[in-house]
Design an enzyme around this catalytic site. Structure first.
Site, mmCIF file in Angstrom:
data_model
loop_
_atom_site.group_PDB
_atom_site.id
_atom_site.type_symbol
_atom_site.label_atom_id
_atom_site.label_comp_id
_atom_site.label_asym_id
_atom_site.label_seq_id
_atom_site.Cartn_x
_atom_site.Cartn_y
_atom_site.Cartn_z
ATOM 1 N N LYS A 1 -0.758 -0.749 10.490
ATOM 2 C CA LYS A 1 -0.445 -0.417 9.015
ATOM 3 C C LYS A 1 -0.722 1.040 9.080
ATOM 4 C CE LYS A 1 -0.800 0.063 4.703
ATOM 5 N NZ LYS A 1 0.387 -0.116 3.532
ATOM 6 N N GLU B 1 0.223 1.317 -10.917
ATOM 7 C CA GLU B 1 0.874 1.543 -9.485
ATOM 8 C C GLU B 1 2.274 0.985 -9.475
ATOM 9 O OE1 GLU B 1 -1.596 1.463 -5.752
ATOM 10 O OE2 GLU B 1 -2.849 0.270 -7.359
ATOM 11 N N TYR C 1 5.749 -2.788 -1.805
ATOM 12 C CA TYR C 1 4.421 -2.044 -2.394
ATOM 13 C C TYR C 1 3.521 -3.189 -2.962
ATOM 14 C CZ TYR C 1 1.546 1.471 -4.552
ATOM 15 O OH TYR C 1 0.310 2.413 -4.788
#
Length: 501
Positions: free
Chosen positions: A430, A369, A334
């Protein structure tokens, strides 16, 4: 050991006698161990999420650290003989403080939130990227500090503090900005802040070969620094970001995991990588509407109201909750998109690409996040190599032509990993986890089916996020007690929202 000794805390620091209180309501799981420590003219009381709560103290300095440091050997060299043989990260922070004082926080590369007291001063600090969020409430009765905002929801008026920002829906609660240390003298209210890290705005011009080598080196070091010798789990989608982290673990016993729904999955791409690098691979499938209905868990963990970010985080939260057992150390891919511009595939001009990368790096703060609570709510510790300080320094500073080159997005990362991964993975376009799992489209469909006009879907999603936030953060309701469907009905019925056709 899957995670660090302390994964979260809620502390009150006063100049008088400590006030007894129940263990705070937190979303993160773990044993709440009481803290009751006199420290000079101040007194600590509260709770730490831990199997034990070592609170190191020396020469009038007391430290609590939630999280972990990643460059211990280099830090010991900088500190000198007093750090020899020190393995506990809180004790290492203490040794660093005794040598350098508050500016020593600028030396730390880790995933942490910390509180330090010296004399009559309290310092609250979070890591360079705020990956462990830290909240404060400052009043005449002292200073309350916690790793979850919901733990501070009770209290009187709070004084504004430099280096902090207000938290939506939590009157009086302030969040310490990423890469910031806030110093407060509770007896006088005097406060100041220092920055410990800022995203680089300069750009480095390098030959292709050197840029590729540098990206490989810093990412490899970041991954290795997060391996503690125990079992490791890597979230694997089959894209370049997560596949790179999985490939760089290079140790036996690594397990990779993937999540899919009836609306979509990336299982084939993930299997290709797992077979290539030789990991034990597990797949988890959940109904897409069942996944979306777990939104209260994501809101409770991240403590945000940004619906777009919640769509990214929700599949991860669901996957962590599905994992058998507890106490896993989980690495993810991430965050690579932010410094590399991966979210801006349609941005063709390099000047525009660099502008959006700079903007993203300057506005990530507060989105939570990377919050460890996303995994800690299921008893796991997560860590994110792309947001290692050294990795961010390199990836952000690379000139945009190395990020968009030869018609490829994230070109420099793809080239750095070419020898470790299948060609199909290196060249794979992606696809965000919210796209691959169908999270975004399914939530939208659920709103449309309930009668929300297409033009009002973004507003309805935000309204739902706010309503859930008010309950699971503002009132600390358990997320299991908050029904997605009930919240949706309330949002639709609200005259002020006017989201129905």
């Amino acid at each position: 050991m899957g995670g660090p000794p302390i994964t979260g805390f809620s502390i009150r620091i006063t100049t008088g006698e400590p006030q007894a209180g129940d263990a705070p309501t937190l979303t993160a799981t773990g044993q709440a161990v009481a803290i009751n420590v006199p420290a000079g003219g101040l007194h600590w009381s509260g709770w730490a999420l831990t199997a034990s709560a070592p609170i190191p103290s020396a020469d009038g300095v007391t430290v609590v650290l939630a999280g972990e440091l990643y460059h211990r050997d280099a830090l010991r060299v900088a500190i000198g003989p007093s750090a020899d043989g020190v393995n506990d990260d809180a004790e290492l922070l203490l040794a660093c403080w005794l040598r350098y004082g508050a500016p020593g926080l600028r030396l730390l590369d880790g995933r942490f939130a910390a509180v330090v007291t010296e004399g009559d001063t309290v310092v609250a600090a979070t890591d360079h990227a705020g990956t462990v969020p830290l909240y404060v409430r400052h009043g005449q009765d002292g200073l309350a500090i916690a790793t979850e905002a919901k733990a501070l929801r009770h209290g009187g008026p709070s004084e504004p503090l430099p280096g902090t920002e207000s938290v939506p829906g939590n009157t009086g609660v302030r969040r310490v900005r990423a890469g910031t240390a806030v110093a407060v003298v509770p007896s006088s209210g005097k406060a100041s802040a220092i920055r410990t890290w800022l995203p680089p705005e300069h750009r480095i011009v390098l030959p292709e070969e050197e840029a590729v080598r540098r990206v490989y080196t810093v990412l490899d070091e970041a991954v290795r620094s997060r391996l503690d010798g125990g079992p490791v789990t890597v979230v694997l989608s089959g894209g370049i970001d997560s596949s790179s982290v999985a490939a760089l673990t290079r140790q036996s016993g690594v397990e990779t995991i993937s999540l899919g729904t009836d609306a979509g999955d990336e299982f084939e791409a993930a299997r290709t990588v797992a077979d290539h690098i030789g990991t034990r691979h597990s797949e988890f499938r959940v109904g897409s509407e069942d996944l979306v209905r777990q939104l209260p868990w994501a809101v409770a963990a991240a403590e945000i109201i940004d619906a777009d970010v919640l769509e990214y985080l929700l599949p991860l939260v669901v996957m962590y909750r599905l994992l058998p057992g507890a106490g896993r150390r989980i690495l993810t891919g991430y965050g690579a998109d932010i410094p590399l511009g991966g979210m801006h595939r349609a941005t063709r001009r390099l000047d525009s690409l660099d502008t959006v990368i700079s903007d993203d790096m300057n506005t990530f703060d507060g989105l939570n996040e990377m919050s460890p609570v996303l995994g800690c709510l299921a008893g796991h510790w997560t860590t994110h190599p792309y947001w290692d300080r050294s990795v961010l320094d390199v990836l952000t500073a690379l000139e945009p032509g190395l990020k968009r080159r030869h018609g490829r997005d994230k070109w420099v990362l793809r080239e750095a990993m070419r020898d470790l991964l299948p060609e199909a993975t290196v060249s794979r376009p992606k696809l965000g986890i919210h796209e691959g799992s169908g999270t975004t489209s399914v939530w939208t469909s659920m709103l449309l089916d309930a009668g929300v006009a297409a033009a009002d879907v973004p507003r309805a999603k935000r309204a739902m996020a706010i309503a859930i936030h008010d309950r699971v953060v503002g009132q600390a309701e358990p997320p299991a007690d908050v029904s997605f469907d009930d919240v949706l009905r309330d949002v639709i019925a609200s005259p002020s929202l006017a989201v129905v056709k």
